[in-house]
Structures are given as C-alpha cells and as structure tokens.
Design an enzyme around this catalytic site. Structure first.
Site, PDB file in Angstrom:
ATOM      1  NE  ARG A  77     -29.210 -14.641  30.172  1.00  0.00           N
ATOM      2  CZ  ARG A  77     -29.745 -15.896  30.053  1.00  0.00           C
ATOM      3  NH1 ARG A  77     -29.240 -16.640  28.995  1.00  0.00           N
ATOM      4  NH2 ARG A  77     -30.226 -16.334  31.097  1.00  0.00           N
ATOM      5  CE1 TYR A 130     -10.733  -0.882  18.006  1.00  0.00           C
ATOM      6  CE2 TYR A 130     -11.351  -3.151  19.285  1.00  0.00           C
ATOM      7  CZ  TYR A 130     -11.395  -1.706  19.234  1.00  0.00           C
ATOM      8  OH  TYR A 130     -11.715  -1.122  20.400  1.00  0.00           O
ATOM      9  CG  ASP A 210     -13.971  -5.782  12.297  1.00  0.00           C
ATOM     10  OD1 ASP A 210     -14.691  -5.051  11.559  1.00  0.00           O
ATOM     11  OD2 ASP A 210     -13.440  -5.969  13.044  1.00  0.00           O
ATOM     12  CE  LYS A 235     -15.350   1.892  16.980  1.00  0.00           C
ATOM     13  NZ  LYS A 235     -14.528   0.763  16.402  1.00  0.00           N
TER      14      LYS A 235
HETATM   15  C1  LIG Z   1     -14.134  -0.578  17.299  1.00  0.00           C
HETATM   16  C2  LIG Z   1     -13.747  -1.745  16.547  1.00  0.00           C
HETATM   17  C3  LIG Z   1     -14.006  -3.093  17.289  1.00  0.00           C
HETATM   18  C4  LIG Z   1     -14.639  -3.141  18.638  1.00  0.00           C
HETATM   19  O1  LIG Z   1     -15.789  -2.752  18.392  1.00  0.00           O
HETATM   20  P1  LIG Z   1     -16.537  -2.207  20.134  1.00  0.00           P
HETATM   21  O2  LIG Z   1     -17.781  -1.837  19.704  1.00  0.00           O
HETATM   22  O3  LIG Z   1     -15.429  -1.104  20.675  1.00  0.00           O
HETATM   23  O4  LIG Z   1     -16.412  -3.414  20.962  1.00  0.00           O
HETATM   24  C5  LIG Z   1     -13.641  -4.128  16.270  1.00  0.00           C
HETATM   25  N1  LIG Z   1     -13.113  -3.863  15.091  1.00  0.00           N
HETATM   26  C6  LIG Z   1     -12.910  -2.781  14.458  1.00  0.00           C
HETATM   27  C7  LIG Z   1     -12.363  -2.453  13.268  1.00  0.00           C
HETATM   28  C8  LIG Z   1     -13.272  -1.488  15.165  1.00  0.00           C
HETATM   29  O5  LIG Z   1     -13.055  -0.245  14.689  1.00  0.00           O
END
Ligand SMILES: *Cc1c(COP(=O)(O)O)cnc(C)c1O
Length: 421
Positions: A77, A130, A210, A235
C-alpha cells in the site's frame, strides 16, 4: 549510474519513447529477466531489523532522508517495484519531479484535492469538467467545508481573476482542457498567472490540470507553469480499455505529500495494474500518433458531409481566433477526440449511433478501438438541459474517440451510418 537510469547517450538526451522499455528497471534485481516481473506480493522481507527500522523512519518522516537514501520496499500500500518503475517512466513525458499512480483517475483527483484543500477553501474549476470530478467537487467537498465555483473554459484572464476574487479564499484552480465534449480550450498559462496573483506569502494557490484528453503526448501543463498534472490512465495511457487507473505528477516535494496521503487513503494501484501500464507505455507514442492522424482524416470527412452541421475538433480551429492562439501556445497536436452536431436532433443522432458497425457505442475514450456516444443523454446527462445548452451540448451532438483502425474504414462506417440518420 545503473543501465536502467541512463537518459543520455554521449550527451544526447533520449526521448521518452526510447526509454519506455528499459528505464528505471534493473534486470540484475530480477534474475536477469528482460521484462519487469509482476511483483504480486503484499509485503517485503527486510535484510535486517536495522534496515526495517530505517525504512520506517523514512516512510513516516521520523527523520531527514539521507541524500542517497530511498524509501525501501515495505508493504504494497506504500510502494511496490512495478509502481515505482512506472512512476519513474511517467515522469519522463511531462518532465515531472515526481509521480504517483492510483487505482483510478478519480482516486488521483480526490487524493490531490484532499491533500491541498482545507475547510473554508474554494476550488475554482473550468466547466464542464469530467462528471466524476464535478460530483466530487459539488457533493463531497462541501461536507468538509470546501466550496466549488465553476468558470467557463473560454473566460478571459481578467474575467477569471475577477470571478476568483469574488469567490472567496481560492486554494486551487482546477483545469480540464480541452473541455469535454466541446473541445473548448482553457488557457493554462493565464490560469497560472491568475493563481500567482491570488497567492500570498505563505499561501500558494495551486493549479492542477486534468490532462487526460491530450497528454502526455500533446500537452505538457507542468512546462506551462501548472503545479500538478492529473490523468485518468484508464484512457490513453492504459490505451486498451482493459483497466482503470490514475496518475498525478508534479514537483518532487509536492508529490511526496500526495504519496503520503495516498498511503493513508489506500488509493495506490495494484501491482497487476502497474504491470499492464508498463506494457502500455511502450506503445504510447505509436498509438497516440496513429489515433491523432486517423482523427484528422475523420474530422475532414465529417466537415465535408452534408448531414453534419458542425464539427468540434482542435485541428479545425480558425486562424486568428483566441482559441487558435491558445491552441498554438499549449498544444502540440489536435489529439483524437471529435464531437459533431448532426442536422436534426436526438432522433437523428440515435439513428446514426444505432447504425454504426465498426465504431462501438460506448463511453470512455483513448483506447485502440473507436467509440461513439451521445453526451446529452449519456456522459453529461446529469447536467440540467439549460446548463448543457450554455456549455454547447445539444441533443444533436455525438462524441467520437478515434482508435487505431484503418481511417478509410472508419470513414466508410460513418458514411453508411450517416446515410441512415
Ligand atoms: C475518465 C476521466 C476521469 C476519471 O478517471 P477514472 O479512471 O474513470 O477514475 C477524469 N477526468 C477525465 C477527463 C476523464 O476522461
């Protein structure tokens, strides 16, 4: 210096894509295995009691870390070889001082927010962000006395500063750019300047970006002055739609704080997820370059199609516009996300989506396969219609994530589905 950490050859700086197969991994520590094994273990054996004591002193900050001293392996962890090697490799793309990998993108975002926000603070965030981030800001953070205030992505620097000064004690500016699904760009450098002006002695206003949609290939927010970069590694970084993971990158001292909170929230990714991401990183540039080139062809095709009203694509930004200027300042390529409005409304959009044969009808993005979805009733359905309209989301909009298929095949599928819409 070990073979695994060499980043130059005779003074030539090696590019990240050249280092993704070997960097930070020492075969001699793993029976000479060429590939990093999966360290599927919860705990690690200390060589001696003294070593165990020293590792814990560093982990819990009980004394200053020596200049050559690293955090030893204790318990999965806190750290694990797959994750540590992965973090070292992720730092290369964004030229970050440190990294932390998480079990999801949301775990990365929430852990960063909880580390840097205190009761009475305000987080200013671009809109739309998001859905998960929006929910966390609007419904979870207020329980801890933290307020969220949204701002439109294309707000001018002066307007943003005015809004921030009116919002209260801003502690974090959270930016998602390009905005999803409209591809509106937020000026990262302007956000950094505003955050600097809002900062006071002893109170730094941080900027977190982000970077899921364009990074880590086509946009590098840390180089533009941002404090943190966040990814849903689910992604593009993972890239095969087969895992959930997240990443936070920033300066070395900042990332030490983030990793410490990660230890206590328990949001570290598993060794298996870490290993899959190591494998994905080897083809990251290859995949993202192919997807970007494919998207260019698809966007050009859509722009010419009589049943398409409008295409939202970074490669089509008009010369001389403020958005194009921001694009040239902060983006290296237009990426592979395209949205478009069909002529008509939800009925036509649904007919089109149901007729697709090569594209899959699914949310998420950045994988090897091409996906299509309907923002108004799917990814953005919890936004009231009036707010959707303000953000440029309408029932005739479709969002595409372009994959690595043959681009002519993709256009052929779009053409046949459009003919039935
Ligand atoms: C998918 C996504 C998230 C969240 O990510 P997870 O891996 O699903 O927790 C955050 N920001 C953006 C821009 C995303 O496309």
């Amino acid at each position: 210096m070990s073979h695994g950490h060499k980043t130059t050859i005779r003074g030539r700086k090696l590019r990240p894509e050249s280092l993704m197969m070997t960097y930070a991994y020492k075969p001699e520590l793993s029976e000479g295995a060429l590939k990093c094994p999966i360290f599927q273990t919860s705990t690690f054996v200390f060589k001696s009691a003294e070593e165990g004591k020293a590792f814990f002193e560093i982990a819990y900050g009980l004394r200053e870390q020596g200049p050559k001293e690293e955090l030893g392996l204790i318990y999965s962890r806190l750290n694990n070889p797959d994750l540590e090697i992965l973090e070292d490799r992720l730092c290369l793309w964004d030229e970050a001082g440190g990294a932390a990998v998480f079990e999801s993108g949301m775990a990365a975002i929430s852990t960063l927010a909880l580390e840097y926000l205190r009761p009475g603070d305000v987080v200013m965030h671009s809109e739309p962000v998001y859905g998960g981030s929006e929910y966390f800001f609007r419904h979870i953070l207020p329980r801890y006395g933290i307020k969220a205030v949204g701002f439109r992505g294309d707000l001018s620097e002066a307007e943003l500063e005015k809004a921030a000064r009116a919002a209260g004690r801003v502690a974090m500016v959270f930016v998602e750019t390009p905005c999803n699904p409209t591809n509106v760009l937020v000026d990262i450098k302007a956000c950094v300047r505003v955050a600097k002006r809002l900062s006071t002695k002893g109170r730094r206003v941080i900027v977190a970006v982000d970077n899921t949609f364009l990074g880590p290939l086509w946009q590098h927010p840390l180089k533009l002055g941002a404090d943190f970069v966040l990814y849903s590694a689910t992604k593009f970084i993972g890239g095969h739609s087969d895992l959930i993971a997240g990443v936070c990158l920033g300066g070395a001292a900042d990332m030490k704080r983030v990793r410490t909170l990660r230890t206590f929230l328990g949001t570290l990714a598993s060794p298996w997820t870490g290993w899959l991401l190591l494998r994905s990183l080897e083809t990251l540039k290859l995949r993202m370059t192919c997807m970007m080139k494919n998207a260019q062809k698809v966007a050009d095709f859509l722009a010419e199609h009589p049943k398409v009203e409008k295409v939202y694509y970074l490669g089509h930004l008009e010369e001389g516009t403020p958005q194009r200027k921001v694009y040239e300042e902060q983006c290296l390529a237009p990426g592979s996300m395209i949205s478009f409005d069909l002529k008509g409304g939800e009925k036509q959009a649904f007919k089109f989506l149901n007729a697709l044969e090569l594209f899959s009808l699914a949310v998420s993005l950045g994988g090897t396969e091409s996906l299509a979805e309907h923002p108004a009733t799917m990814t953005h359905s919890d936004i009231p219609p009036k707010d959707q309209r303000r953000m440029g989301i309408s029932p005739k909009m479709v969002r595409l994530s372009i994959g690595v298929e043959n681009p002519e095949d993709l256009c052929a599928d779009l053409a046949q589905a459009l003919s039935r819409a």
